[in-house]
Enzyme design. Structure first.
Site, PDB file in Angstrom:
ATOM      1  N   ASN A  38      34.401  48.095  34.928  1.00 56.66           N
ATOM      2  CA  ASN A  38      33.546  47.521  35.983  1.00 56.66           C
ATOM      3  C   ASN A  38      34.254  47.642  37.322  1.00 56.66           C
ATOM      4  OD1 ASN A  38      34.554  45.060  34.278  1.00 56.66           O
ATOM      5  ND2 ASN A  38      34.005  44.022  36.149  1.00 56.66           N
ATOM      6  N   ASP A  39      34.374  46.604  38.097  1.00 55.63           N
ATOM      7  CA  ASP A  39      34.741  46.710  39.526  1.00 55.63           C
ATOM      8  C   ASP A  39      35.889  47.660  39.875  1.00 55.63           C
ATOM      9  OD1 ASP A  39      33.309  44.414  39.070  1.00 55.63           O
ATOM     10  OD2 ASP A  39      34.835  43.071  39.830  1.00 55.63           O
ATOM     11  N   PHE A  98      41.693  39.881  36.285  1.00 56.82           N
ATOM     12  CA  PHE A  98      40.437  40.142  36.978  1.00 56.82           C
ATOM     13  C   PHE A  98      40.701  40.906  38.278  1.00 56.82           C
ATOM     14  CE2 PHE A  98      37.071  36.939  35.236  1.00 56.82           C
ATOM     15  CZ  PHE A  98      37.270  37.416  33.966  1.00 56.82           C
ATOM     16  N   SER A  99      39.629  41.099  39.050  1.00 55.91           N
ATOM     17  CA  SER A  99      39.674  42.019  40.195  1.00 55.91           C
ATOM     18  C   SER A  99      40.676  41.626  41.263  1.00 55.91           C
ATOM     19  CB  SER A  99      38.281  42.120  40.819  1.00 55.91           C
ATOM     20  OG  SER A  99      37.486  42.919  39.987  1.00 55.91           O
ATOM     21  N   GLU A 224      31.490  37.054  44.783  1.00 55.17           N
ATOM     22  CA  GLU A 224      32.542  37.826  44.125  1.00 55.17           C
ATOM     23  C   GLU A 224      32.995  38.973  45.032  1.00 55.17           C
ATOM     24  OE1 GLU A 224      31.780  37.287  39.476  1.00 55.17           O
ATOM     25  OE2 GLU A 224      30.445  38.790  40.341  1.00 55.17           O
TER      26      GLU A 224
HETATM   27  C1  FRU Z   1      32.585  41.126  39.402  1.00 51.21           C
HETATM   28  C2  FRU Z   1      33.476  40.315  38.500  1.00 51.21           C
HETATM   29  C3  FRU Z   1      34.612  39.737  39.303  1.00 51.21           C
HETATM   30  C4  FRU Z   1      35.682  39.554  38.270  1.00 51.21           C
HETATM   31  C5  FRU Z   1      35.467  40.746  37.374  1.00 51.21           C
HETATM   32  C6  FRU Z   1      35.757  40.481  35.923  1.00 51.21           C
HETATM   33  O1  FRU Z   1      31.888  42.134  38.778  1.00 51.21           O
HETATM   34  O2  FRU Z   1      32.725  39.314  37.842  1.00 51.21           O
HETATM   35  O3  FRU Z   1      34.303  38.563  40.001  1.00 51.21           O
HETATM   36  O4  FRU Z   1      36.962  39.555  38.833  1.00 51.21           O
HETATM   37  O5  FRU Z   1      34.112  41.113  37.509  1.00 51.21           O
HETATM   38  O6  FRU Z   1      35.742  41.660  35.194  1.00 51.21           O
END
Ligand code: FRU
Length: 504
Positions: A38-39, A98-99, A224
């Site tokens: 993801n991110d 996380f991110s 986020e």
């Molecule tokens: C956004 C999010 C962030 C978090 C990450 C977790 O897509 O929810 O806020 O750090 O993904 O994977």
């Protein structure tokens, strides 16, 4: 020192990727090495290369305990995977890294600032949520050592009412004087999102400065993945709010993205907003992050997916998740403009162009087709006193499938529709956006890769992004006009490293 958990992930990804043929992946968009992405995280230029990290779960194509994947590139288009950079392997991040972001330290090392997640055990007084704090890891561009005194920002560094359970995604940068700043997403006591602003001399010891921006019940709940930068004389804030409500054609339900444009009030350390709008008007776009290139361009990349549209995916693929094209940003007339990085033009081959074609009803054009193409279409009414009713272009097309972009000038609405793009789920397949009314004149550039389309309208004034997972043999393009339209079309195939584009 590489932990056992990270070593396992690195060994796994190196073996598992051998079963993933290059052609089953996007050609010039970064996708997960294996498993889930993801991110974008830690988008940076370090030691002569672009580094892009990402939220990563190598072991499955679903979200899991978050690692950081890692890739490098010389041109933002050809990416080489490096071993996973972070794994959830310490007490402070045992349930996920996380991110976050990356900065260079004065001694030349690279520092990753990320959110460490720890699930609460459900003991009396503990909720069932996850505590979130900001942690660092310092390294050489391949291996990163977690700081022994993590976390560097925790509940004690929050303003009154700020939640320690929604406190994540730090974006750090270095100021001209060598000191550091960061913004972190947070949930305020009223349940809505806010941006917290911190400063540091060394990127290790951080001090709370201010609540930089507040939601004021406008954009969803938690914010986020924030970003903040100066561009063209303005301060720009990017956020990805959860639980958005639509506002006309501007914002849509669910996880959205918002660009706030204004100025930074140095004395109050707060952001003064002048305008806001959606960053992308398509379907699959979230959590954008930017880098400043050595030649001074502000370039943005985003996760080309969205938590609300994840059901649209390939059934048996060994990877899930891709990034958008990196996009050059500029601010004009209170709006954020986006344009594919100029490096993309080096991939262009096989130009085919038509000028002033009269379009009435359905038509195809010899040589205009493909699934890895850079296509620019400019339309105008044949008769300005009698403007056409509808224009459409169908792409990724065969007898069964197509994705459509259509425009109705009398309401000035552009619509992307991937209902016929192979999805078997009852989820969002269309999105509409209002474009400035210019009497039926419209120009847009579409970049197609194997599994996506990115549309840049009116020289980047608006962008619409969508994934599409039909077979790449569905490569036809057809045009349609209800009324009479004059059209210019220019197409290039995009020849990435993995093979010749003309082979498809
Ligand atoms: C956004 C999010 C962030 C978090 C990450 C977790 O897509 O929810 O806020 O750090 O993904 O994977």
């Amino acid at each position: 020192m590489v932990s056992q958990i990270l070593r396992d992930a690195r060994r796994y990804e190196a073996i598992a990727e051998q079963a993933v043929p290059a052609k089953s992946k996007p050609s010039f968009h970064l996708a997960a090495r294996v498993g889930w992405m993801n991110d974008p995280n830690g988008f940076s230029y370090y030691k002569g290369q672009y580094h892009l990290f990402y939220q990563y779960y190598p072991y499955d194509t679903k979200w899991g305990s978050m690692h950081w994947g890692h890739a490098v590139s010389d041109d933002l288009l050809h990416w080489n995977h490096l071993p996973a950079a972070l794994a959830p392997d310490t007490l402070q991040d045992r349930d996920g890294c996380f991110s976050g972001s990356a900065v260079e330290l004065s001694d030349g090392r690279q520092l990753l600032l990320y959110t460490g997640v720890v699930k609460q055990g459900g003991l009396p007084g503990e909720g069932s949520e996850s505590l979130q704090s900001q942690c660092i890891a310092i390294g050489d561009g391949t291996d990163y050592e977690k700081y022994a005194a993590n976390p560097v920002l925790s509940g004690a560094d929050l303003p009154e009412g700020g939640s320690a359970y929604d406190f994540r995604d730090p974006k750090a940068w270095r100021e001209k004087d060598g000191s550091y700043r960061c913004v972190v997403g947070n949930r305020a006591s009223d349940g809505s999102g806010q941006l917290l602003y911190y400063s540091s001399e060394d990127a290790i010891h951080w001090t709370f400065e201010s609540v930089l921006a507040e939601n004021k019940e406008r954009f969803g709940s938690m914010w986020e993945c924030p970003d903040l930068f100066e561009l063209d004389g303005k301060t720009v804030v990017l956020i990805s709010p959860q639980d958005m409500l639509p506002q006309g054609f501007e914002y849509h339900n669910g996880n959205g993205t918002v660009c706030l444009i204004g100025r930074f009030d140095e004395s109050k350390k707060s952001f003064v907003e002048e305008s806001n709008h959606a960053i992308d008007y398509g379907i699959d776009f979230y959590a954008p992050q930017t880098v400043l290139t050595p030649d001074g361009r502000r370039v943005m990349i985003a996760w080309m997916q969205n938590w609300d549209t994840l059901a649209v995916r390939m059934a048996k693929s060994p990877w899930c998740g891709q990034m958008t094209l990196p996009r050059e940003l500029s601010v004009r007339n209170g709006r954020l403009y986006q344009w594919p990085v100029r490096e993309l033009e080096t991939l262009r081959r096989n130009r085919v162009a038509y000028e002033n074609v009269l379009l009435e009803g359905a038509a195809t054009l010899e040589g205009i087709r493909g699934r890895r193409i850079d296509l620019t279409i400019t339309i105008r009414p044949e008769d300005e006193a009698n403007v056409y009713k509808k224009f459409a272009v169908w792409f990724g097309k065969n007898d069964a499938f197509h994705t459509a972009l259509s425009f109705r000038p009398y309401e000035s609405i552009l619509k992307v529709d991937r209902k016929f793009s192979g999805s078997r789920r009852a989820v969002i397949h269309q999105r509409r956006c209002k474009v400035p009314n210019r009497g039926g004149a419209l120009t847009f550039r579409m970049i197609l890769d194997r599994f996506s389309v990115e549309i840049f309208v009116n020289h980047g004034e608006q962008a619409l992004t969508a994934t599409m997972f039909t077979d790449s043999t569905a490569d036809g393009i057809a045009f349609f006009a209800d009324g009479r339209i004059r059209m210019d079309v220019e197409q290039y195939t995009l020849d990435a490293a993995d093979e010749s584009a003309s082979a498809e």
